[in-house]
Motif scaffolding. Structure first.
Motif, PDB file in Angstrom:
ATOM      1  N   PHE A 305       3.275  -2.076  -3.423  1.00 30.64           N
ATOM      2  CA  PHE A 305       1.937  -1.490  -3.343  1.00 30.64           C
ATOM      3  C   PHE A 305       1.745  -0.771  -2.005  1.00 30.64           C
ATOM      4  O   PHE A 305       1.171   0.330  -1.954  1.00 30.64           O
ATOM      5  CB  PHE A 305       0.880  -2.586  -3.506  1.00 30.64           C
ATOM      6  N   GLN A 306       2.231  -1.360  -0.927  1.00 28.76           N
ATOM      7  CA  GLN A 306       2.122  -0.727   0.390  1.00 28.76           C
ATOM      8  C   GLN A 306       2.909   0.584   0.444  1.00 28.76           C
ATOM      9  O   GLN A 306       2.437   1.587   1.009  1.00 28.76           O
ATOM     10  CB  GLN A 306       2.637  -1.670   1.486  1.00 28.76           C
ATOM     11  N   MET A 307       4.083   0.584  -0.151  1.00 28.85           N
ATOM     12  CA  MET A 307       4.897   1.798  -0.158  1.00 28.85           C
ATOM     13  C   MET A 307       4.228   2.894  -0.984  1.00 28.85           C
ATOM     14  O   MET A 307       4.208   4.067  -0.589  1.00 28.85           O
ATOM     15  CB  MET A 307       6.296   1.487  -0.718  1.00 28.85           C
ATOM     16  N   VAL A 308       3.657   2.509  -2.132  1.00 26.09           N
ATOM     17  CA  VAL A 308       2.972   3.492  -2.974  1.00 26.09           C
ATOM     18  C   VAL A 308       1.744   4.042  -2.250  1.00 26.09           C
ATOM     19  O   VAL A 308       1.459   5.246  -2.309  1.00 26.09           O
ATOM     20  CB  VAL A 308       2.564   2.860  -4.323  1.00 26.09           C
ATOM     21  N   THR A 309       1.016   3.153  -1.558  1.00 26.71           N
ATOM     22  CA  THR A 309      -0.159   3.585  -0.790  1.00 26.71           C
ATOM     23  C   THR A 309       0.245   4.559   0.305  1.00 26.71           C
ATOM     24  O   THR A 309      -0.417   5.580   0.521  1.00 26.71           O
ATOM     25  CB  THR A 309      -0.875   2.367  -0.168  1.00 26.71           C
ATOM     26  N   MET A 310       1.333   4.229   0.999  1.00 23.92           N
ATOM     27  CA  MET A 310       1.810   5.140   2.037  1.00 23.92           C
ATOM     28  C   MET A 310       2.167   6.501   1.446  1.00 23.92           C
ATOM     29  O   MET A 310       1.819   7.545   2.001  1.00 23.92           O
ATOM     30  CB  MET A 310       3.030   4.546   2.741  1.00 23.92           C
TER      31      MET A 310
END
Length: 611
Positions: A305-310
């Motif tokens: 989720f953090q990677m997608v948000t980034m």
């Protein structure tokens, strides 16, 4: 160099392919809506950061603030759908104001939109890097370097063409939408079963006493203005209508409806989860990151989720890469910006606009050290100012037409105009000391620059305009006085003299010497090869070339009394680039000084060496 360019951006495209470089709705949503959709990653946090000034006891008010922003989003969406149909050529608020208000008002809108697009890149990239460093704190020391590298990557991808870049950016955008909707669904399920264990109005009812004072109301309005950052990018679709496949207006309008629905759903969901879980903004961890960790724990899903948000925060900048070049091309066509910004590059995109945006964004990121919270106060002023101007222009347009459907439409757009105008005022007042003053100064300065550029083009047009009668009255061109600077007698000089004889009989070669005995040797050789050409030799006791050369040319200029003078510069062209470093560059300096003179023509006669 050309091979590197081809590798990075691809082979050139023929102009006739432009009609095929159009976007279907699903790709256009990714290109033009990524900025608006990505703002859910930081808009709620911006509300909470302001409310923190009154303590966590007032955090529950983030919910009514979010609802007020959603109402505003609906009104602005309805207004801009009208702009899409009325102005299918794109340009958004700038074109609306240009056609129905005044030139100055349109330039204010254009300046505001340009600043908005620039800040979108800086804020989106910085926010993306913040999401990355929240998951991997060890990367914090390199956040500015990472941000600059990402801007360069986006620039290269966009220079490859809008269709190709849209394909790359579409999948991360939809992956983010799915991820946030899953986050909201799972988080909502947890709240349903665990109960609301965050900020509660009943438990903190005493917090309302803060709002009995003017300071409390001011903070509430400031939080509302900060949360309005969720609406940045809403206008992008109206600016890029020509990029849609036919029927472009209808497709753009539908896409805008999808964007607003998704934006409203995700923004409200994130705000509810933040309040329900009692999330407090932290220095080294974003609000959406804390929500993700609460919902997914420290599982692989959290890091995904953090990677997608980034990714979406970085790709949100692509909205500007699609909108900014299109906008500045329209302004450049009106001669308020350099004409080079209106030209399409090899890949049928406005390459100069893309490069300009990238350079300015990188400067901004370095200036503010990649801090999102330092940049966002500059953000919303330009957005809502352009909203207000665009809707005002539409109200004036529809009022003039007064057709059957205008009454309801005018009322809707006028409501949007009034509300966005109030938000603009609130944002300026609430964030003036935080940096909004910089935008308020930048917009008038840009407008002044626009007028300066237009004045230059107008004067240039007047001076270059060809009048048939005036041209017929002109006398036959006078034979020029030709001056050839030389350093000796050589094939290079001989070639220059051969050309000089073809344009004039009045030829003088000039040589600057440092030792008086050199003159005799030079004249002997000159008389042997070129006895019919006058040779002027000037002794320079201080071993300078430029000063005596310029003095002589100035003297000749006075004697000719306005007659044309041609300076022929003999120059040999070396085979290898590094050979240039082995020879003096006096000709370049002389050309630099002479180019400013009115009646002097400067020409270079190249002589190509074999080795």
């Amino acid at each position: 160099m050309a091979s590197v360019k081809r590798l990075l951006i691809g082979s050139p495209m023929e102009t006739k392919r432009l009609k095929h470089e159009k976007l279907p709705k699903w790709k256009a949503l990714a290109v033009f809506s990524s900025d608006a959709l990505s703002s859910v990653a930081y808009a709620t946090e911006e509300i909470l950061l302001v409310l923190m000034l009154l303590g966590t006891g007032v955090f529950f008010f983030s919910l009514p603030i979010a609802l007020a922003i959603l109402v505003l989003l609906v009104v602005v969406t309805l207004s801009y759908r009208q702009i899409i149909y009325a102005f299918p050529s794109g340009g958004g608020a700038y074109v609306v104001a240009r056609d129905h208000l005044s030139t100055t008002t349109s330039l204010v809108a254009g300046a505001a939109l340009m600043i908005d697009y620039l800040l979108t890149v800086a804020v989106s990239i910085s926010s993306g890097v913040a999401a990355l460093t929240s998951a991997f704190p060890s990367l914090l020391p390199w956040k500015v370097d990472i941000a600059l590298a990402l801007v360069l990557l986006l620039m290269i991808l966009n220079l490859r063409g809008i269709t190709e870049s849209a394909t790359v950016f579409a999948y991360p955008t939809y992956l983010f939408i799915i991820s946030v909707l899953v986050l909201i669904a799972v988080g909502g399920w947890q709240l349903w079963h665990e109960g609301w264990h965050g900020f509660n109005y009943q438990e903190h009812a005493t917090a309302t006493h803060f709002f009995s004072s003017g300071y409390g109301i001011f903070i509430l309005l400031r939080a509302f203005a900060s949360g309005c950052s969720a609406m940045t990018g809403v206008e992008a679709i109206s600016n890029g209508v020509p990029s849609f496949k036919p029927d472009s207006s209808k497709n753009a309008s539908i896409t805008m409806g999808w964007m607003s629905f998704l934006l409203g759903t995700m923004f409200l969901g994130i705000t509810i989860l933040a309040a329900g879980f009692g999330v407090v903004p932290l220095q080294d961890k974003t609000v959406i990151s804390q929500i993700g960790q609460h919902v997914f724990g420290n599982s692989i899903f959290f890091y995904l989720f953090q990677m997608v948000t980034m990714l979406i925060l970085v790709l949100a900048a692509n909205t500007s890469f699609a909108g900014f070049p299109q906008l500045v091309s329209v302004i450049a066509n009106d001669r308020f910006l350099p004409r080079s910004l209106s030209a399409r590059g090899d890949r049928l995109v406005f390459s100069n606009g893309i490069i300009l945006l990238s350079v300015l964004a990188m400067i901004l990121i370095v200036m503010f050290h990649g801090e999102t919270h330092s940049l966002i106060p500059l953000y919303a002023v330009g957005v809502f100012l352009s909203f207000t101007i665009g809707q005002f222009g539409m109200v004036k347009k529809l009022w003039k037409e007064k057709n059957g459907r205008s009454t309801v439409t005018i009322a809707t757009i006028m409501t949007g105009m009034i509300v966005t105008g109030l938000v603009t005022i609130i944002t300026v007042v609430a964030k003036f000391t935080q940096g909004a003053w910089l935008v308020m100064i930048s917009i008038p300065l840009l407008v002044v620059l626009f007028y300066k550029i237009r004045a230059h083009y107008d004067k240039l047009g007047e001076q270059l305009r060809l009048d048939e009668q005036e041209w017929k009255r002109r006398e036959k061109i006078v034979e020029p006085k030709v001056i050839i600077p030389i350093s000796g007698v050589s094939k290079v000089v001989a070639q220059s003299l051969q050309y000089a004889r073809s344009i004039s009989q009045d030829i003088t070669a000039i040589s600057i010497i440092f030792h008086e005995e050199e003159e005799r040797k030079l004249r002997e050789k000159w008389e042997k090869f070129h006895p019919d050409i006058e040779l002027k030799v000037i002794y320079s006791p201080y071993r300078t070339i430029l000063s005596p050369m310029l003095d002589y040319i100035n003297e000749v200029e006075k004697q000719t009394k306005g007659a044309p003078i041609t300076i022929l510069m003999p120059q040999f062209i070396v085979k290898k680039w590094w050979h240039t470093l082995l020879h003096n560059q006096t000709a370049i300096l002389l050309r630099f000084f002479l180019i400013l003179k009115k009646d002097i023509v400067i020409a270079t006669i190249p002589y190509h060496l074999k080795e």
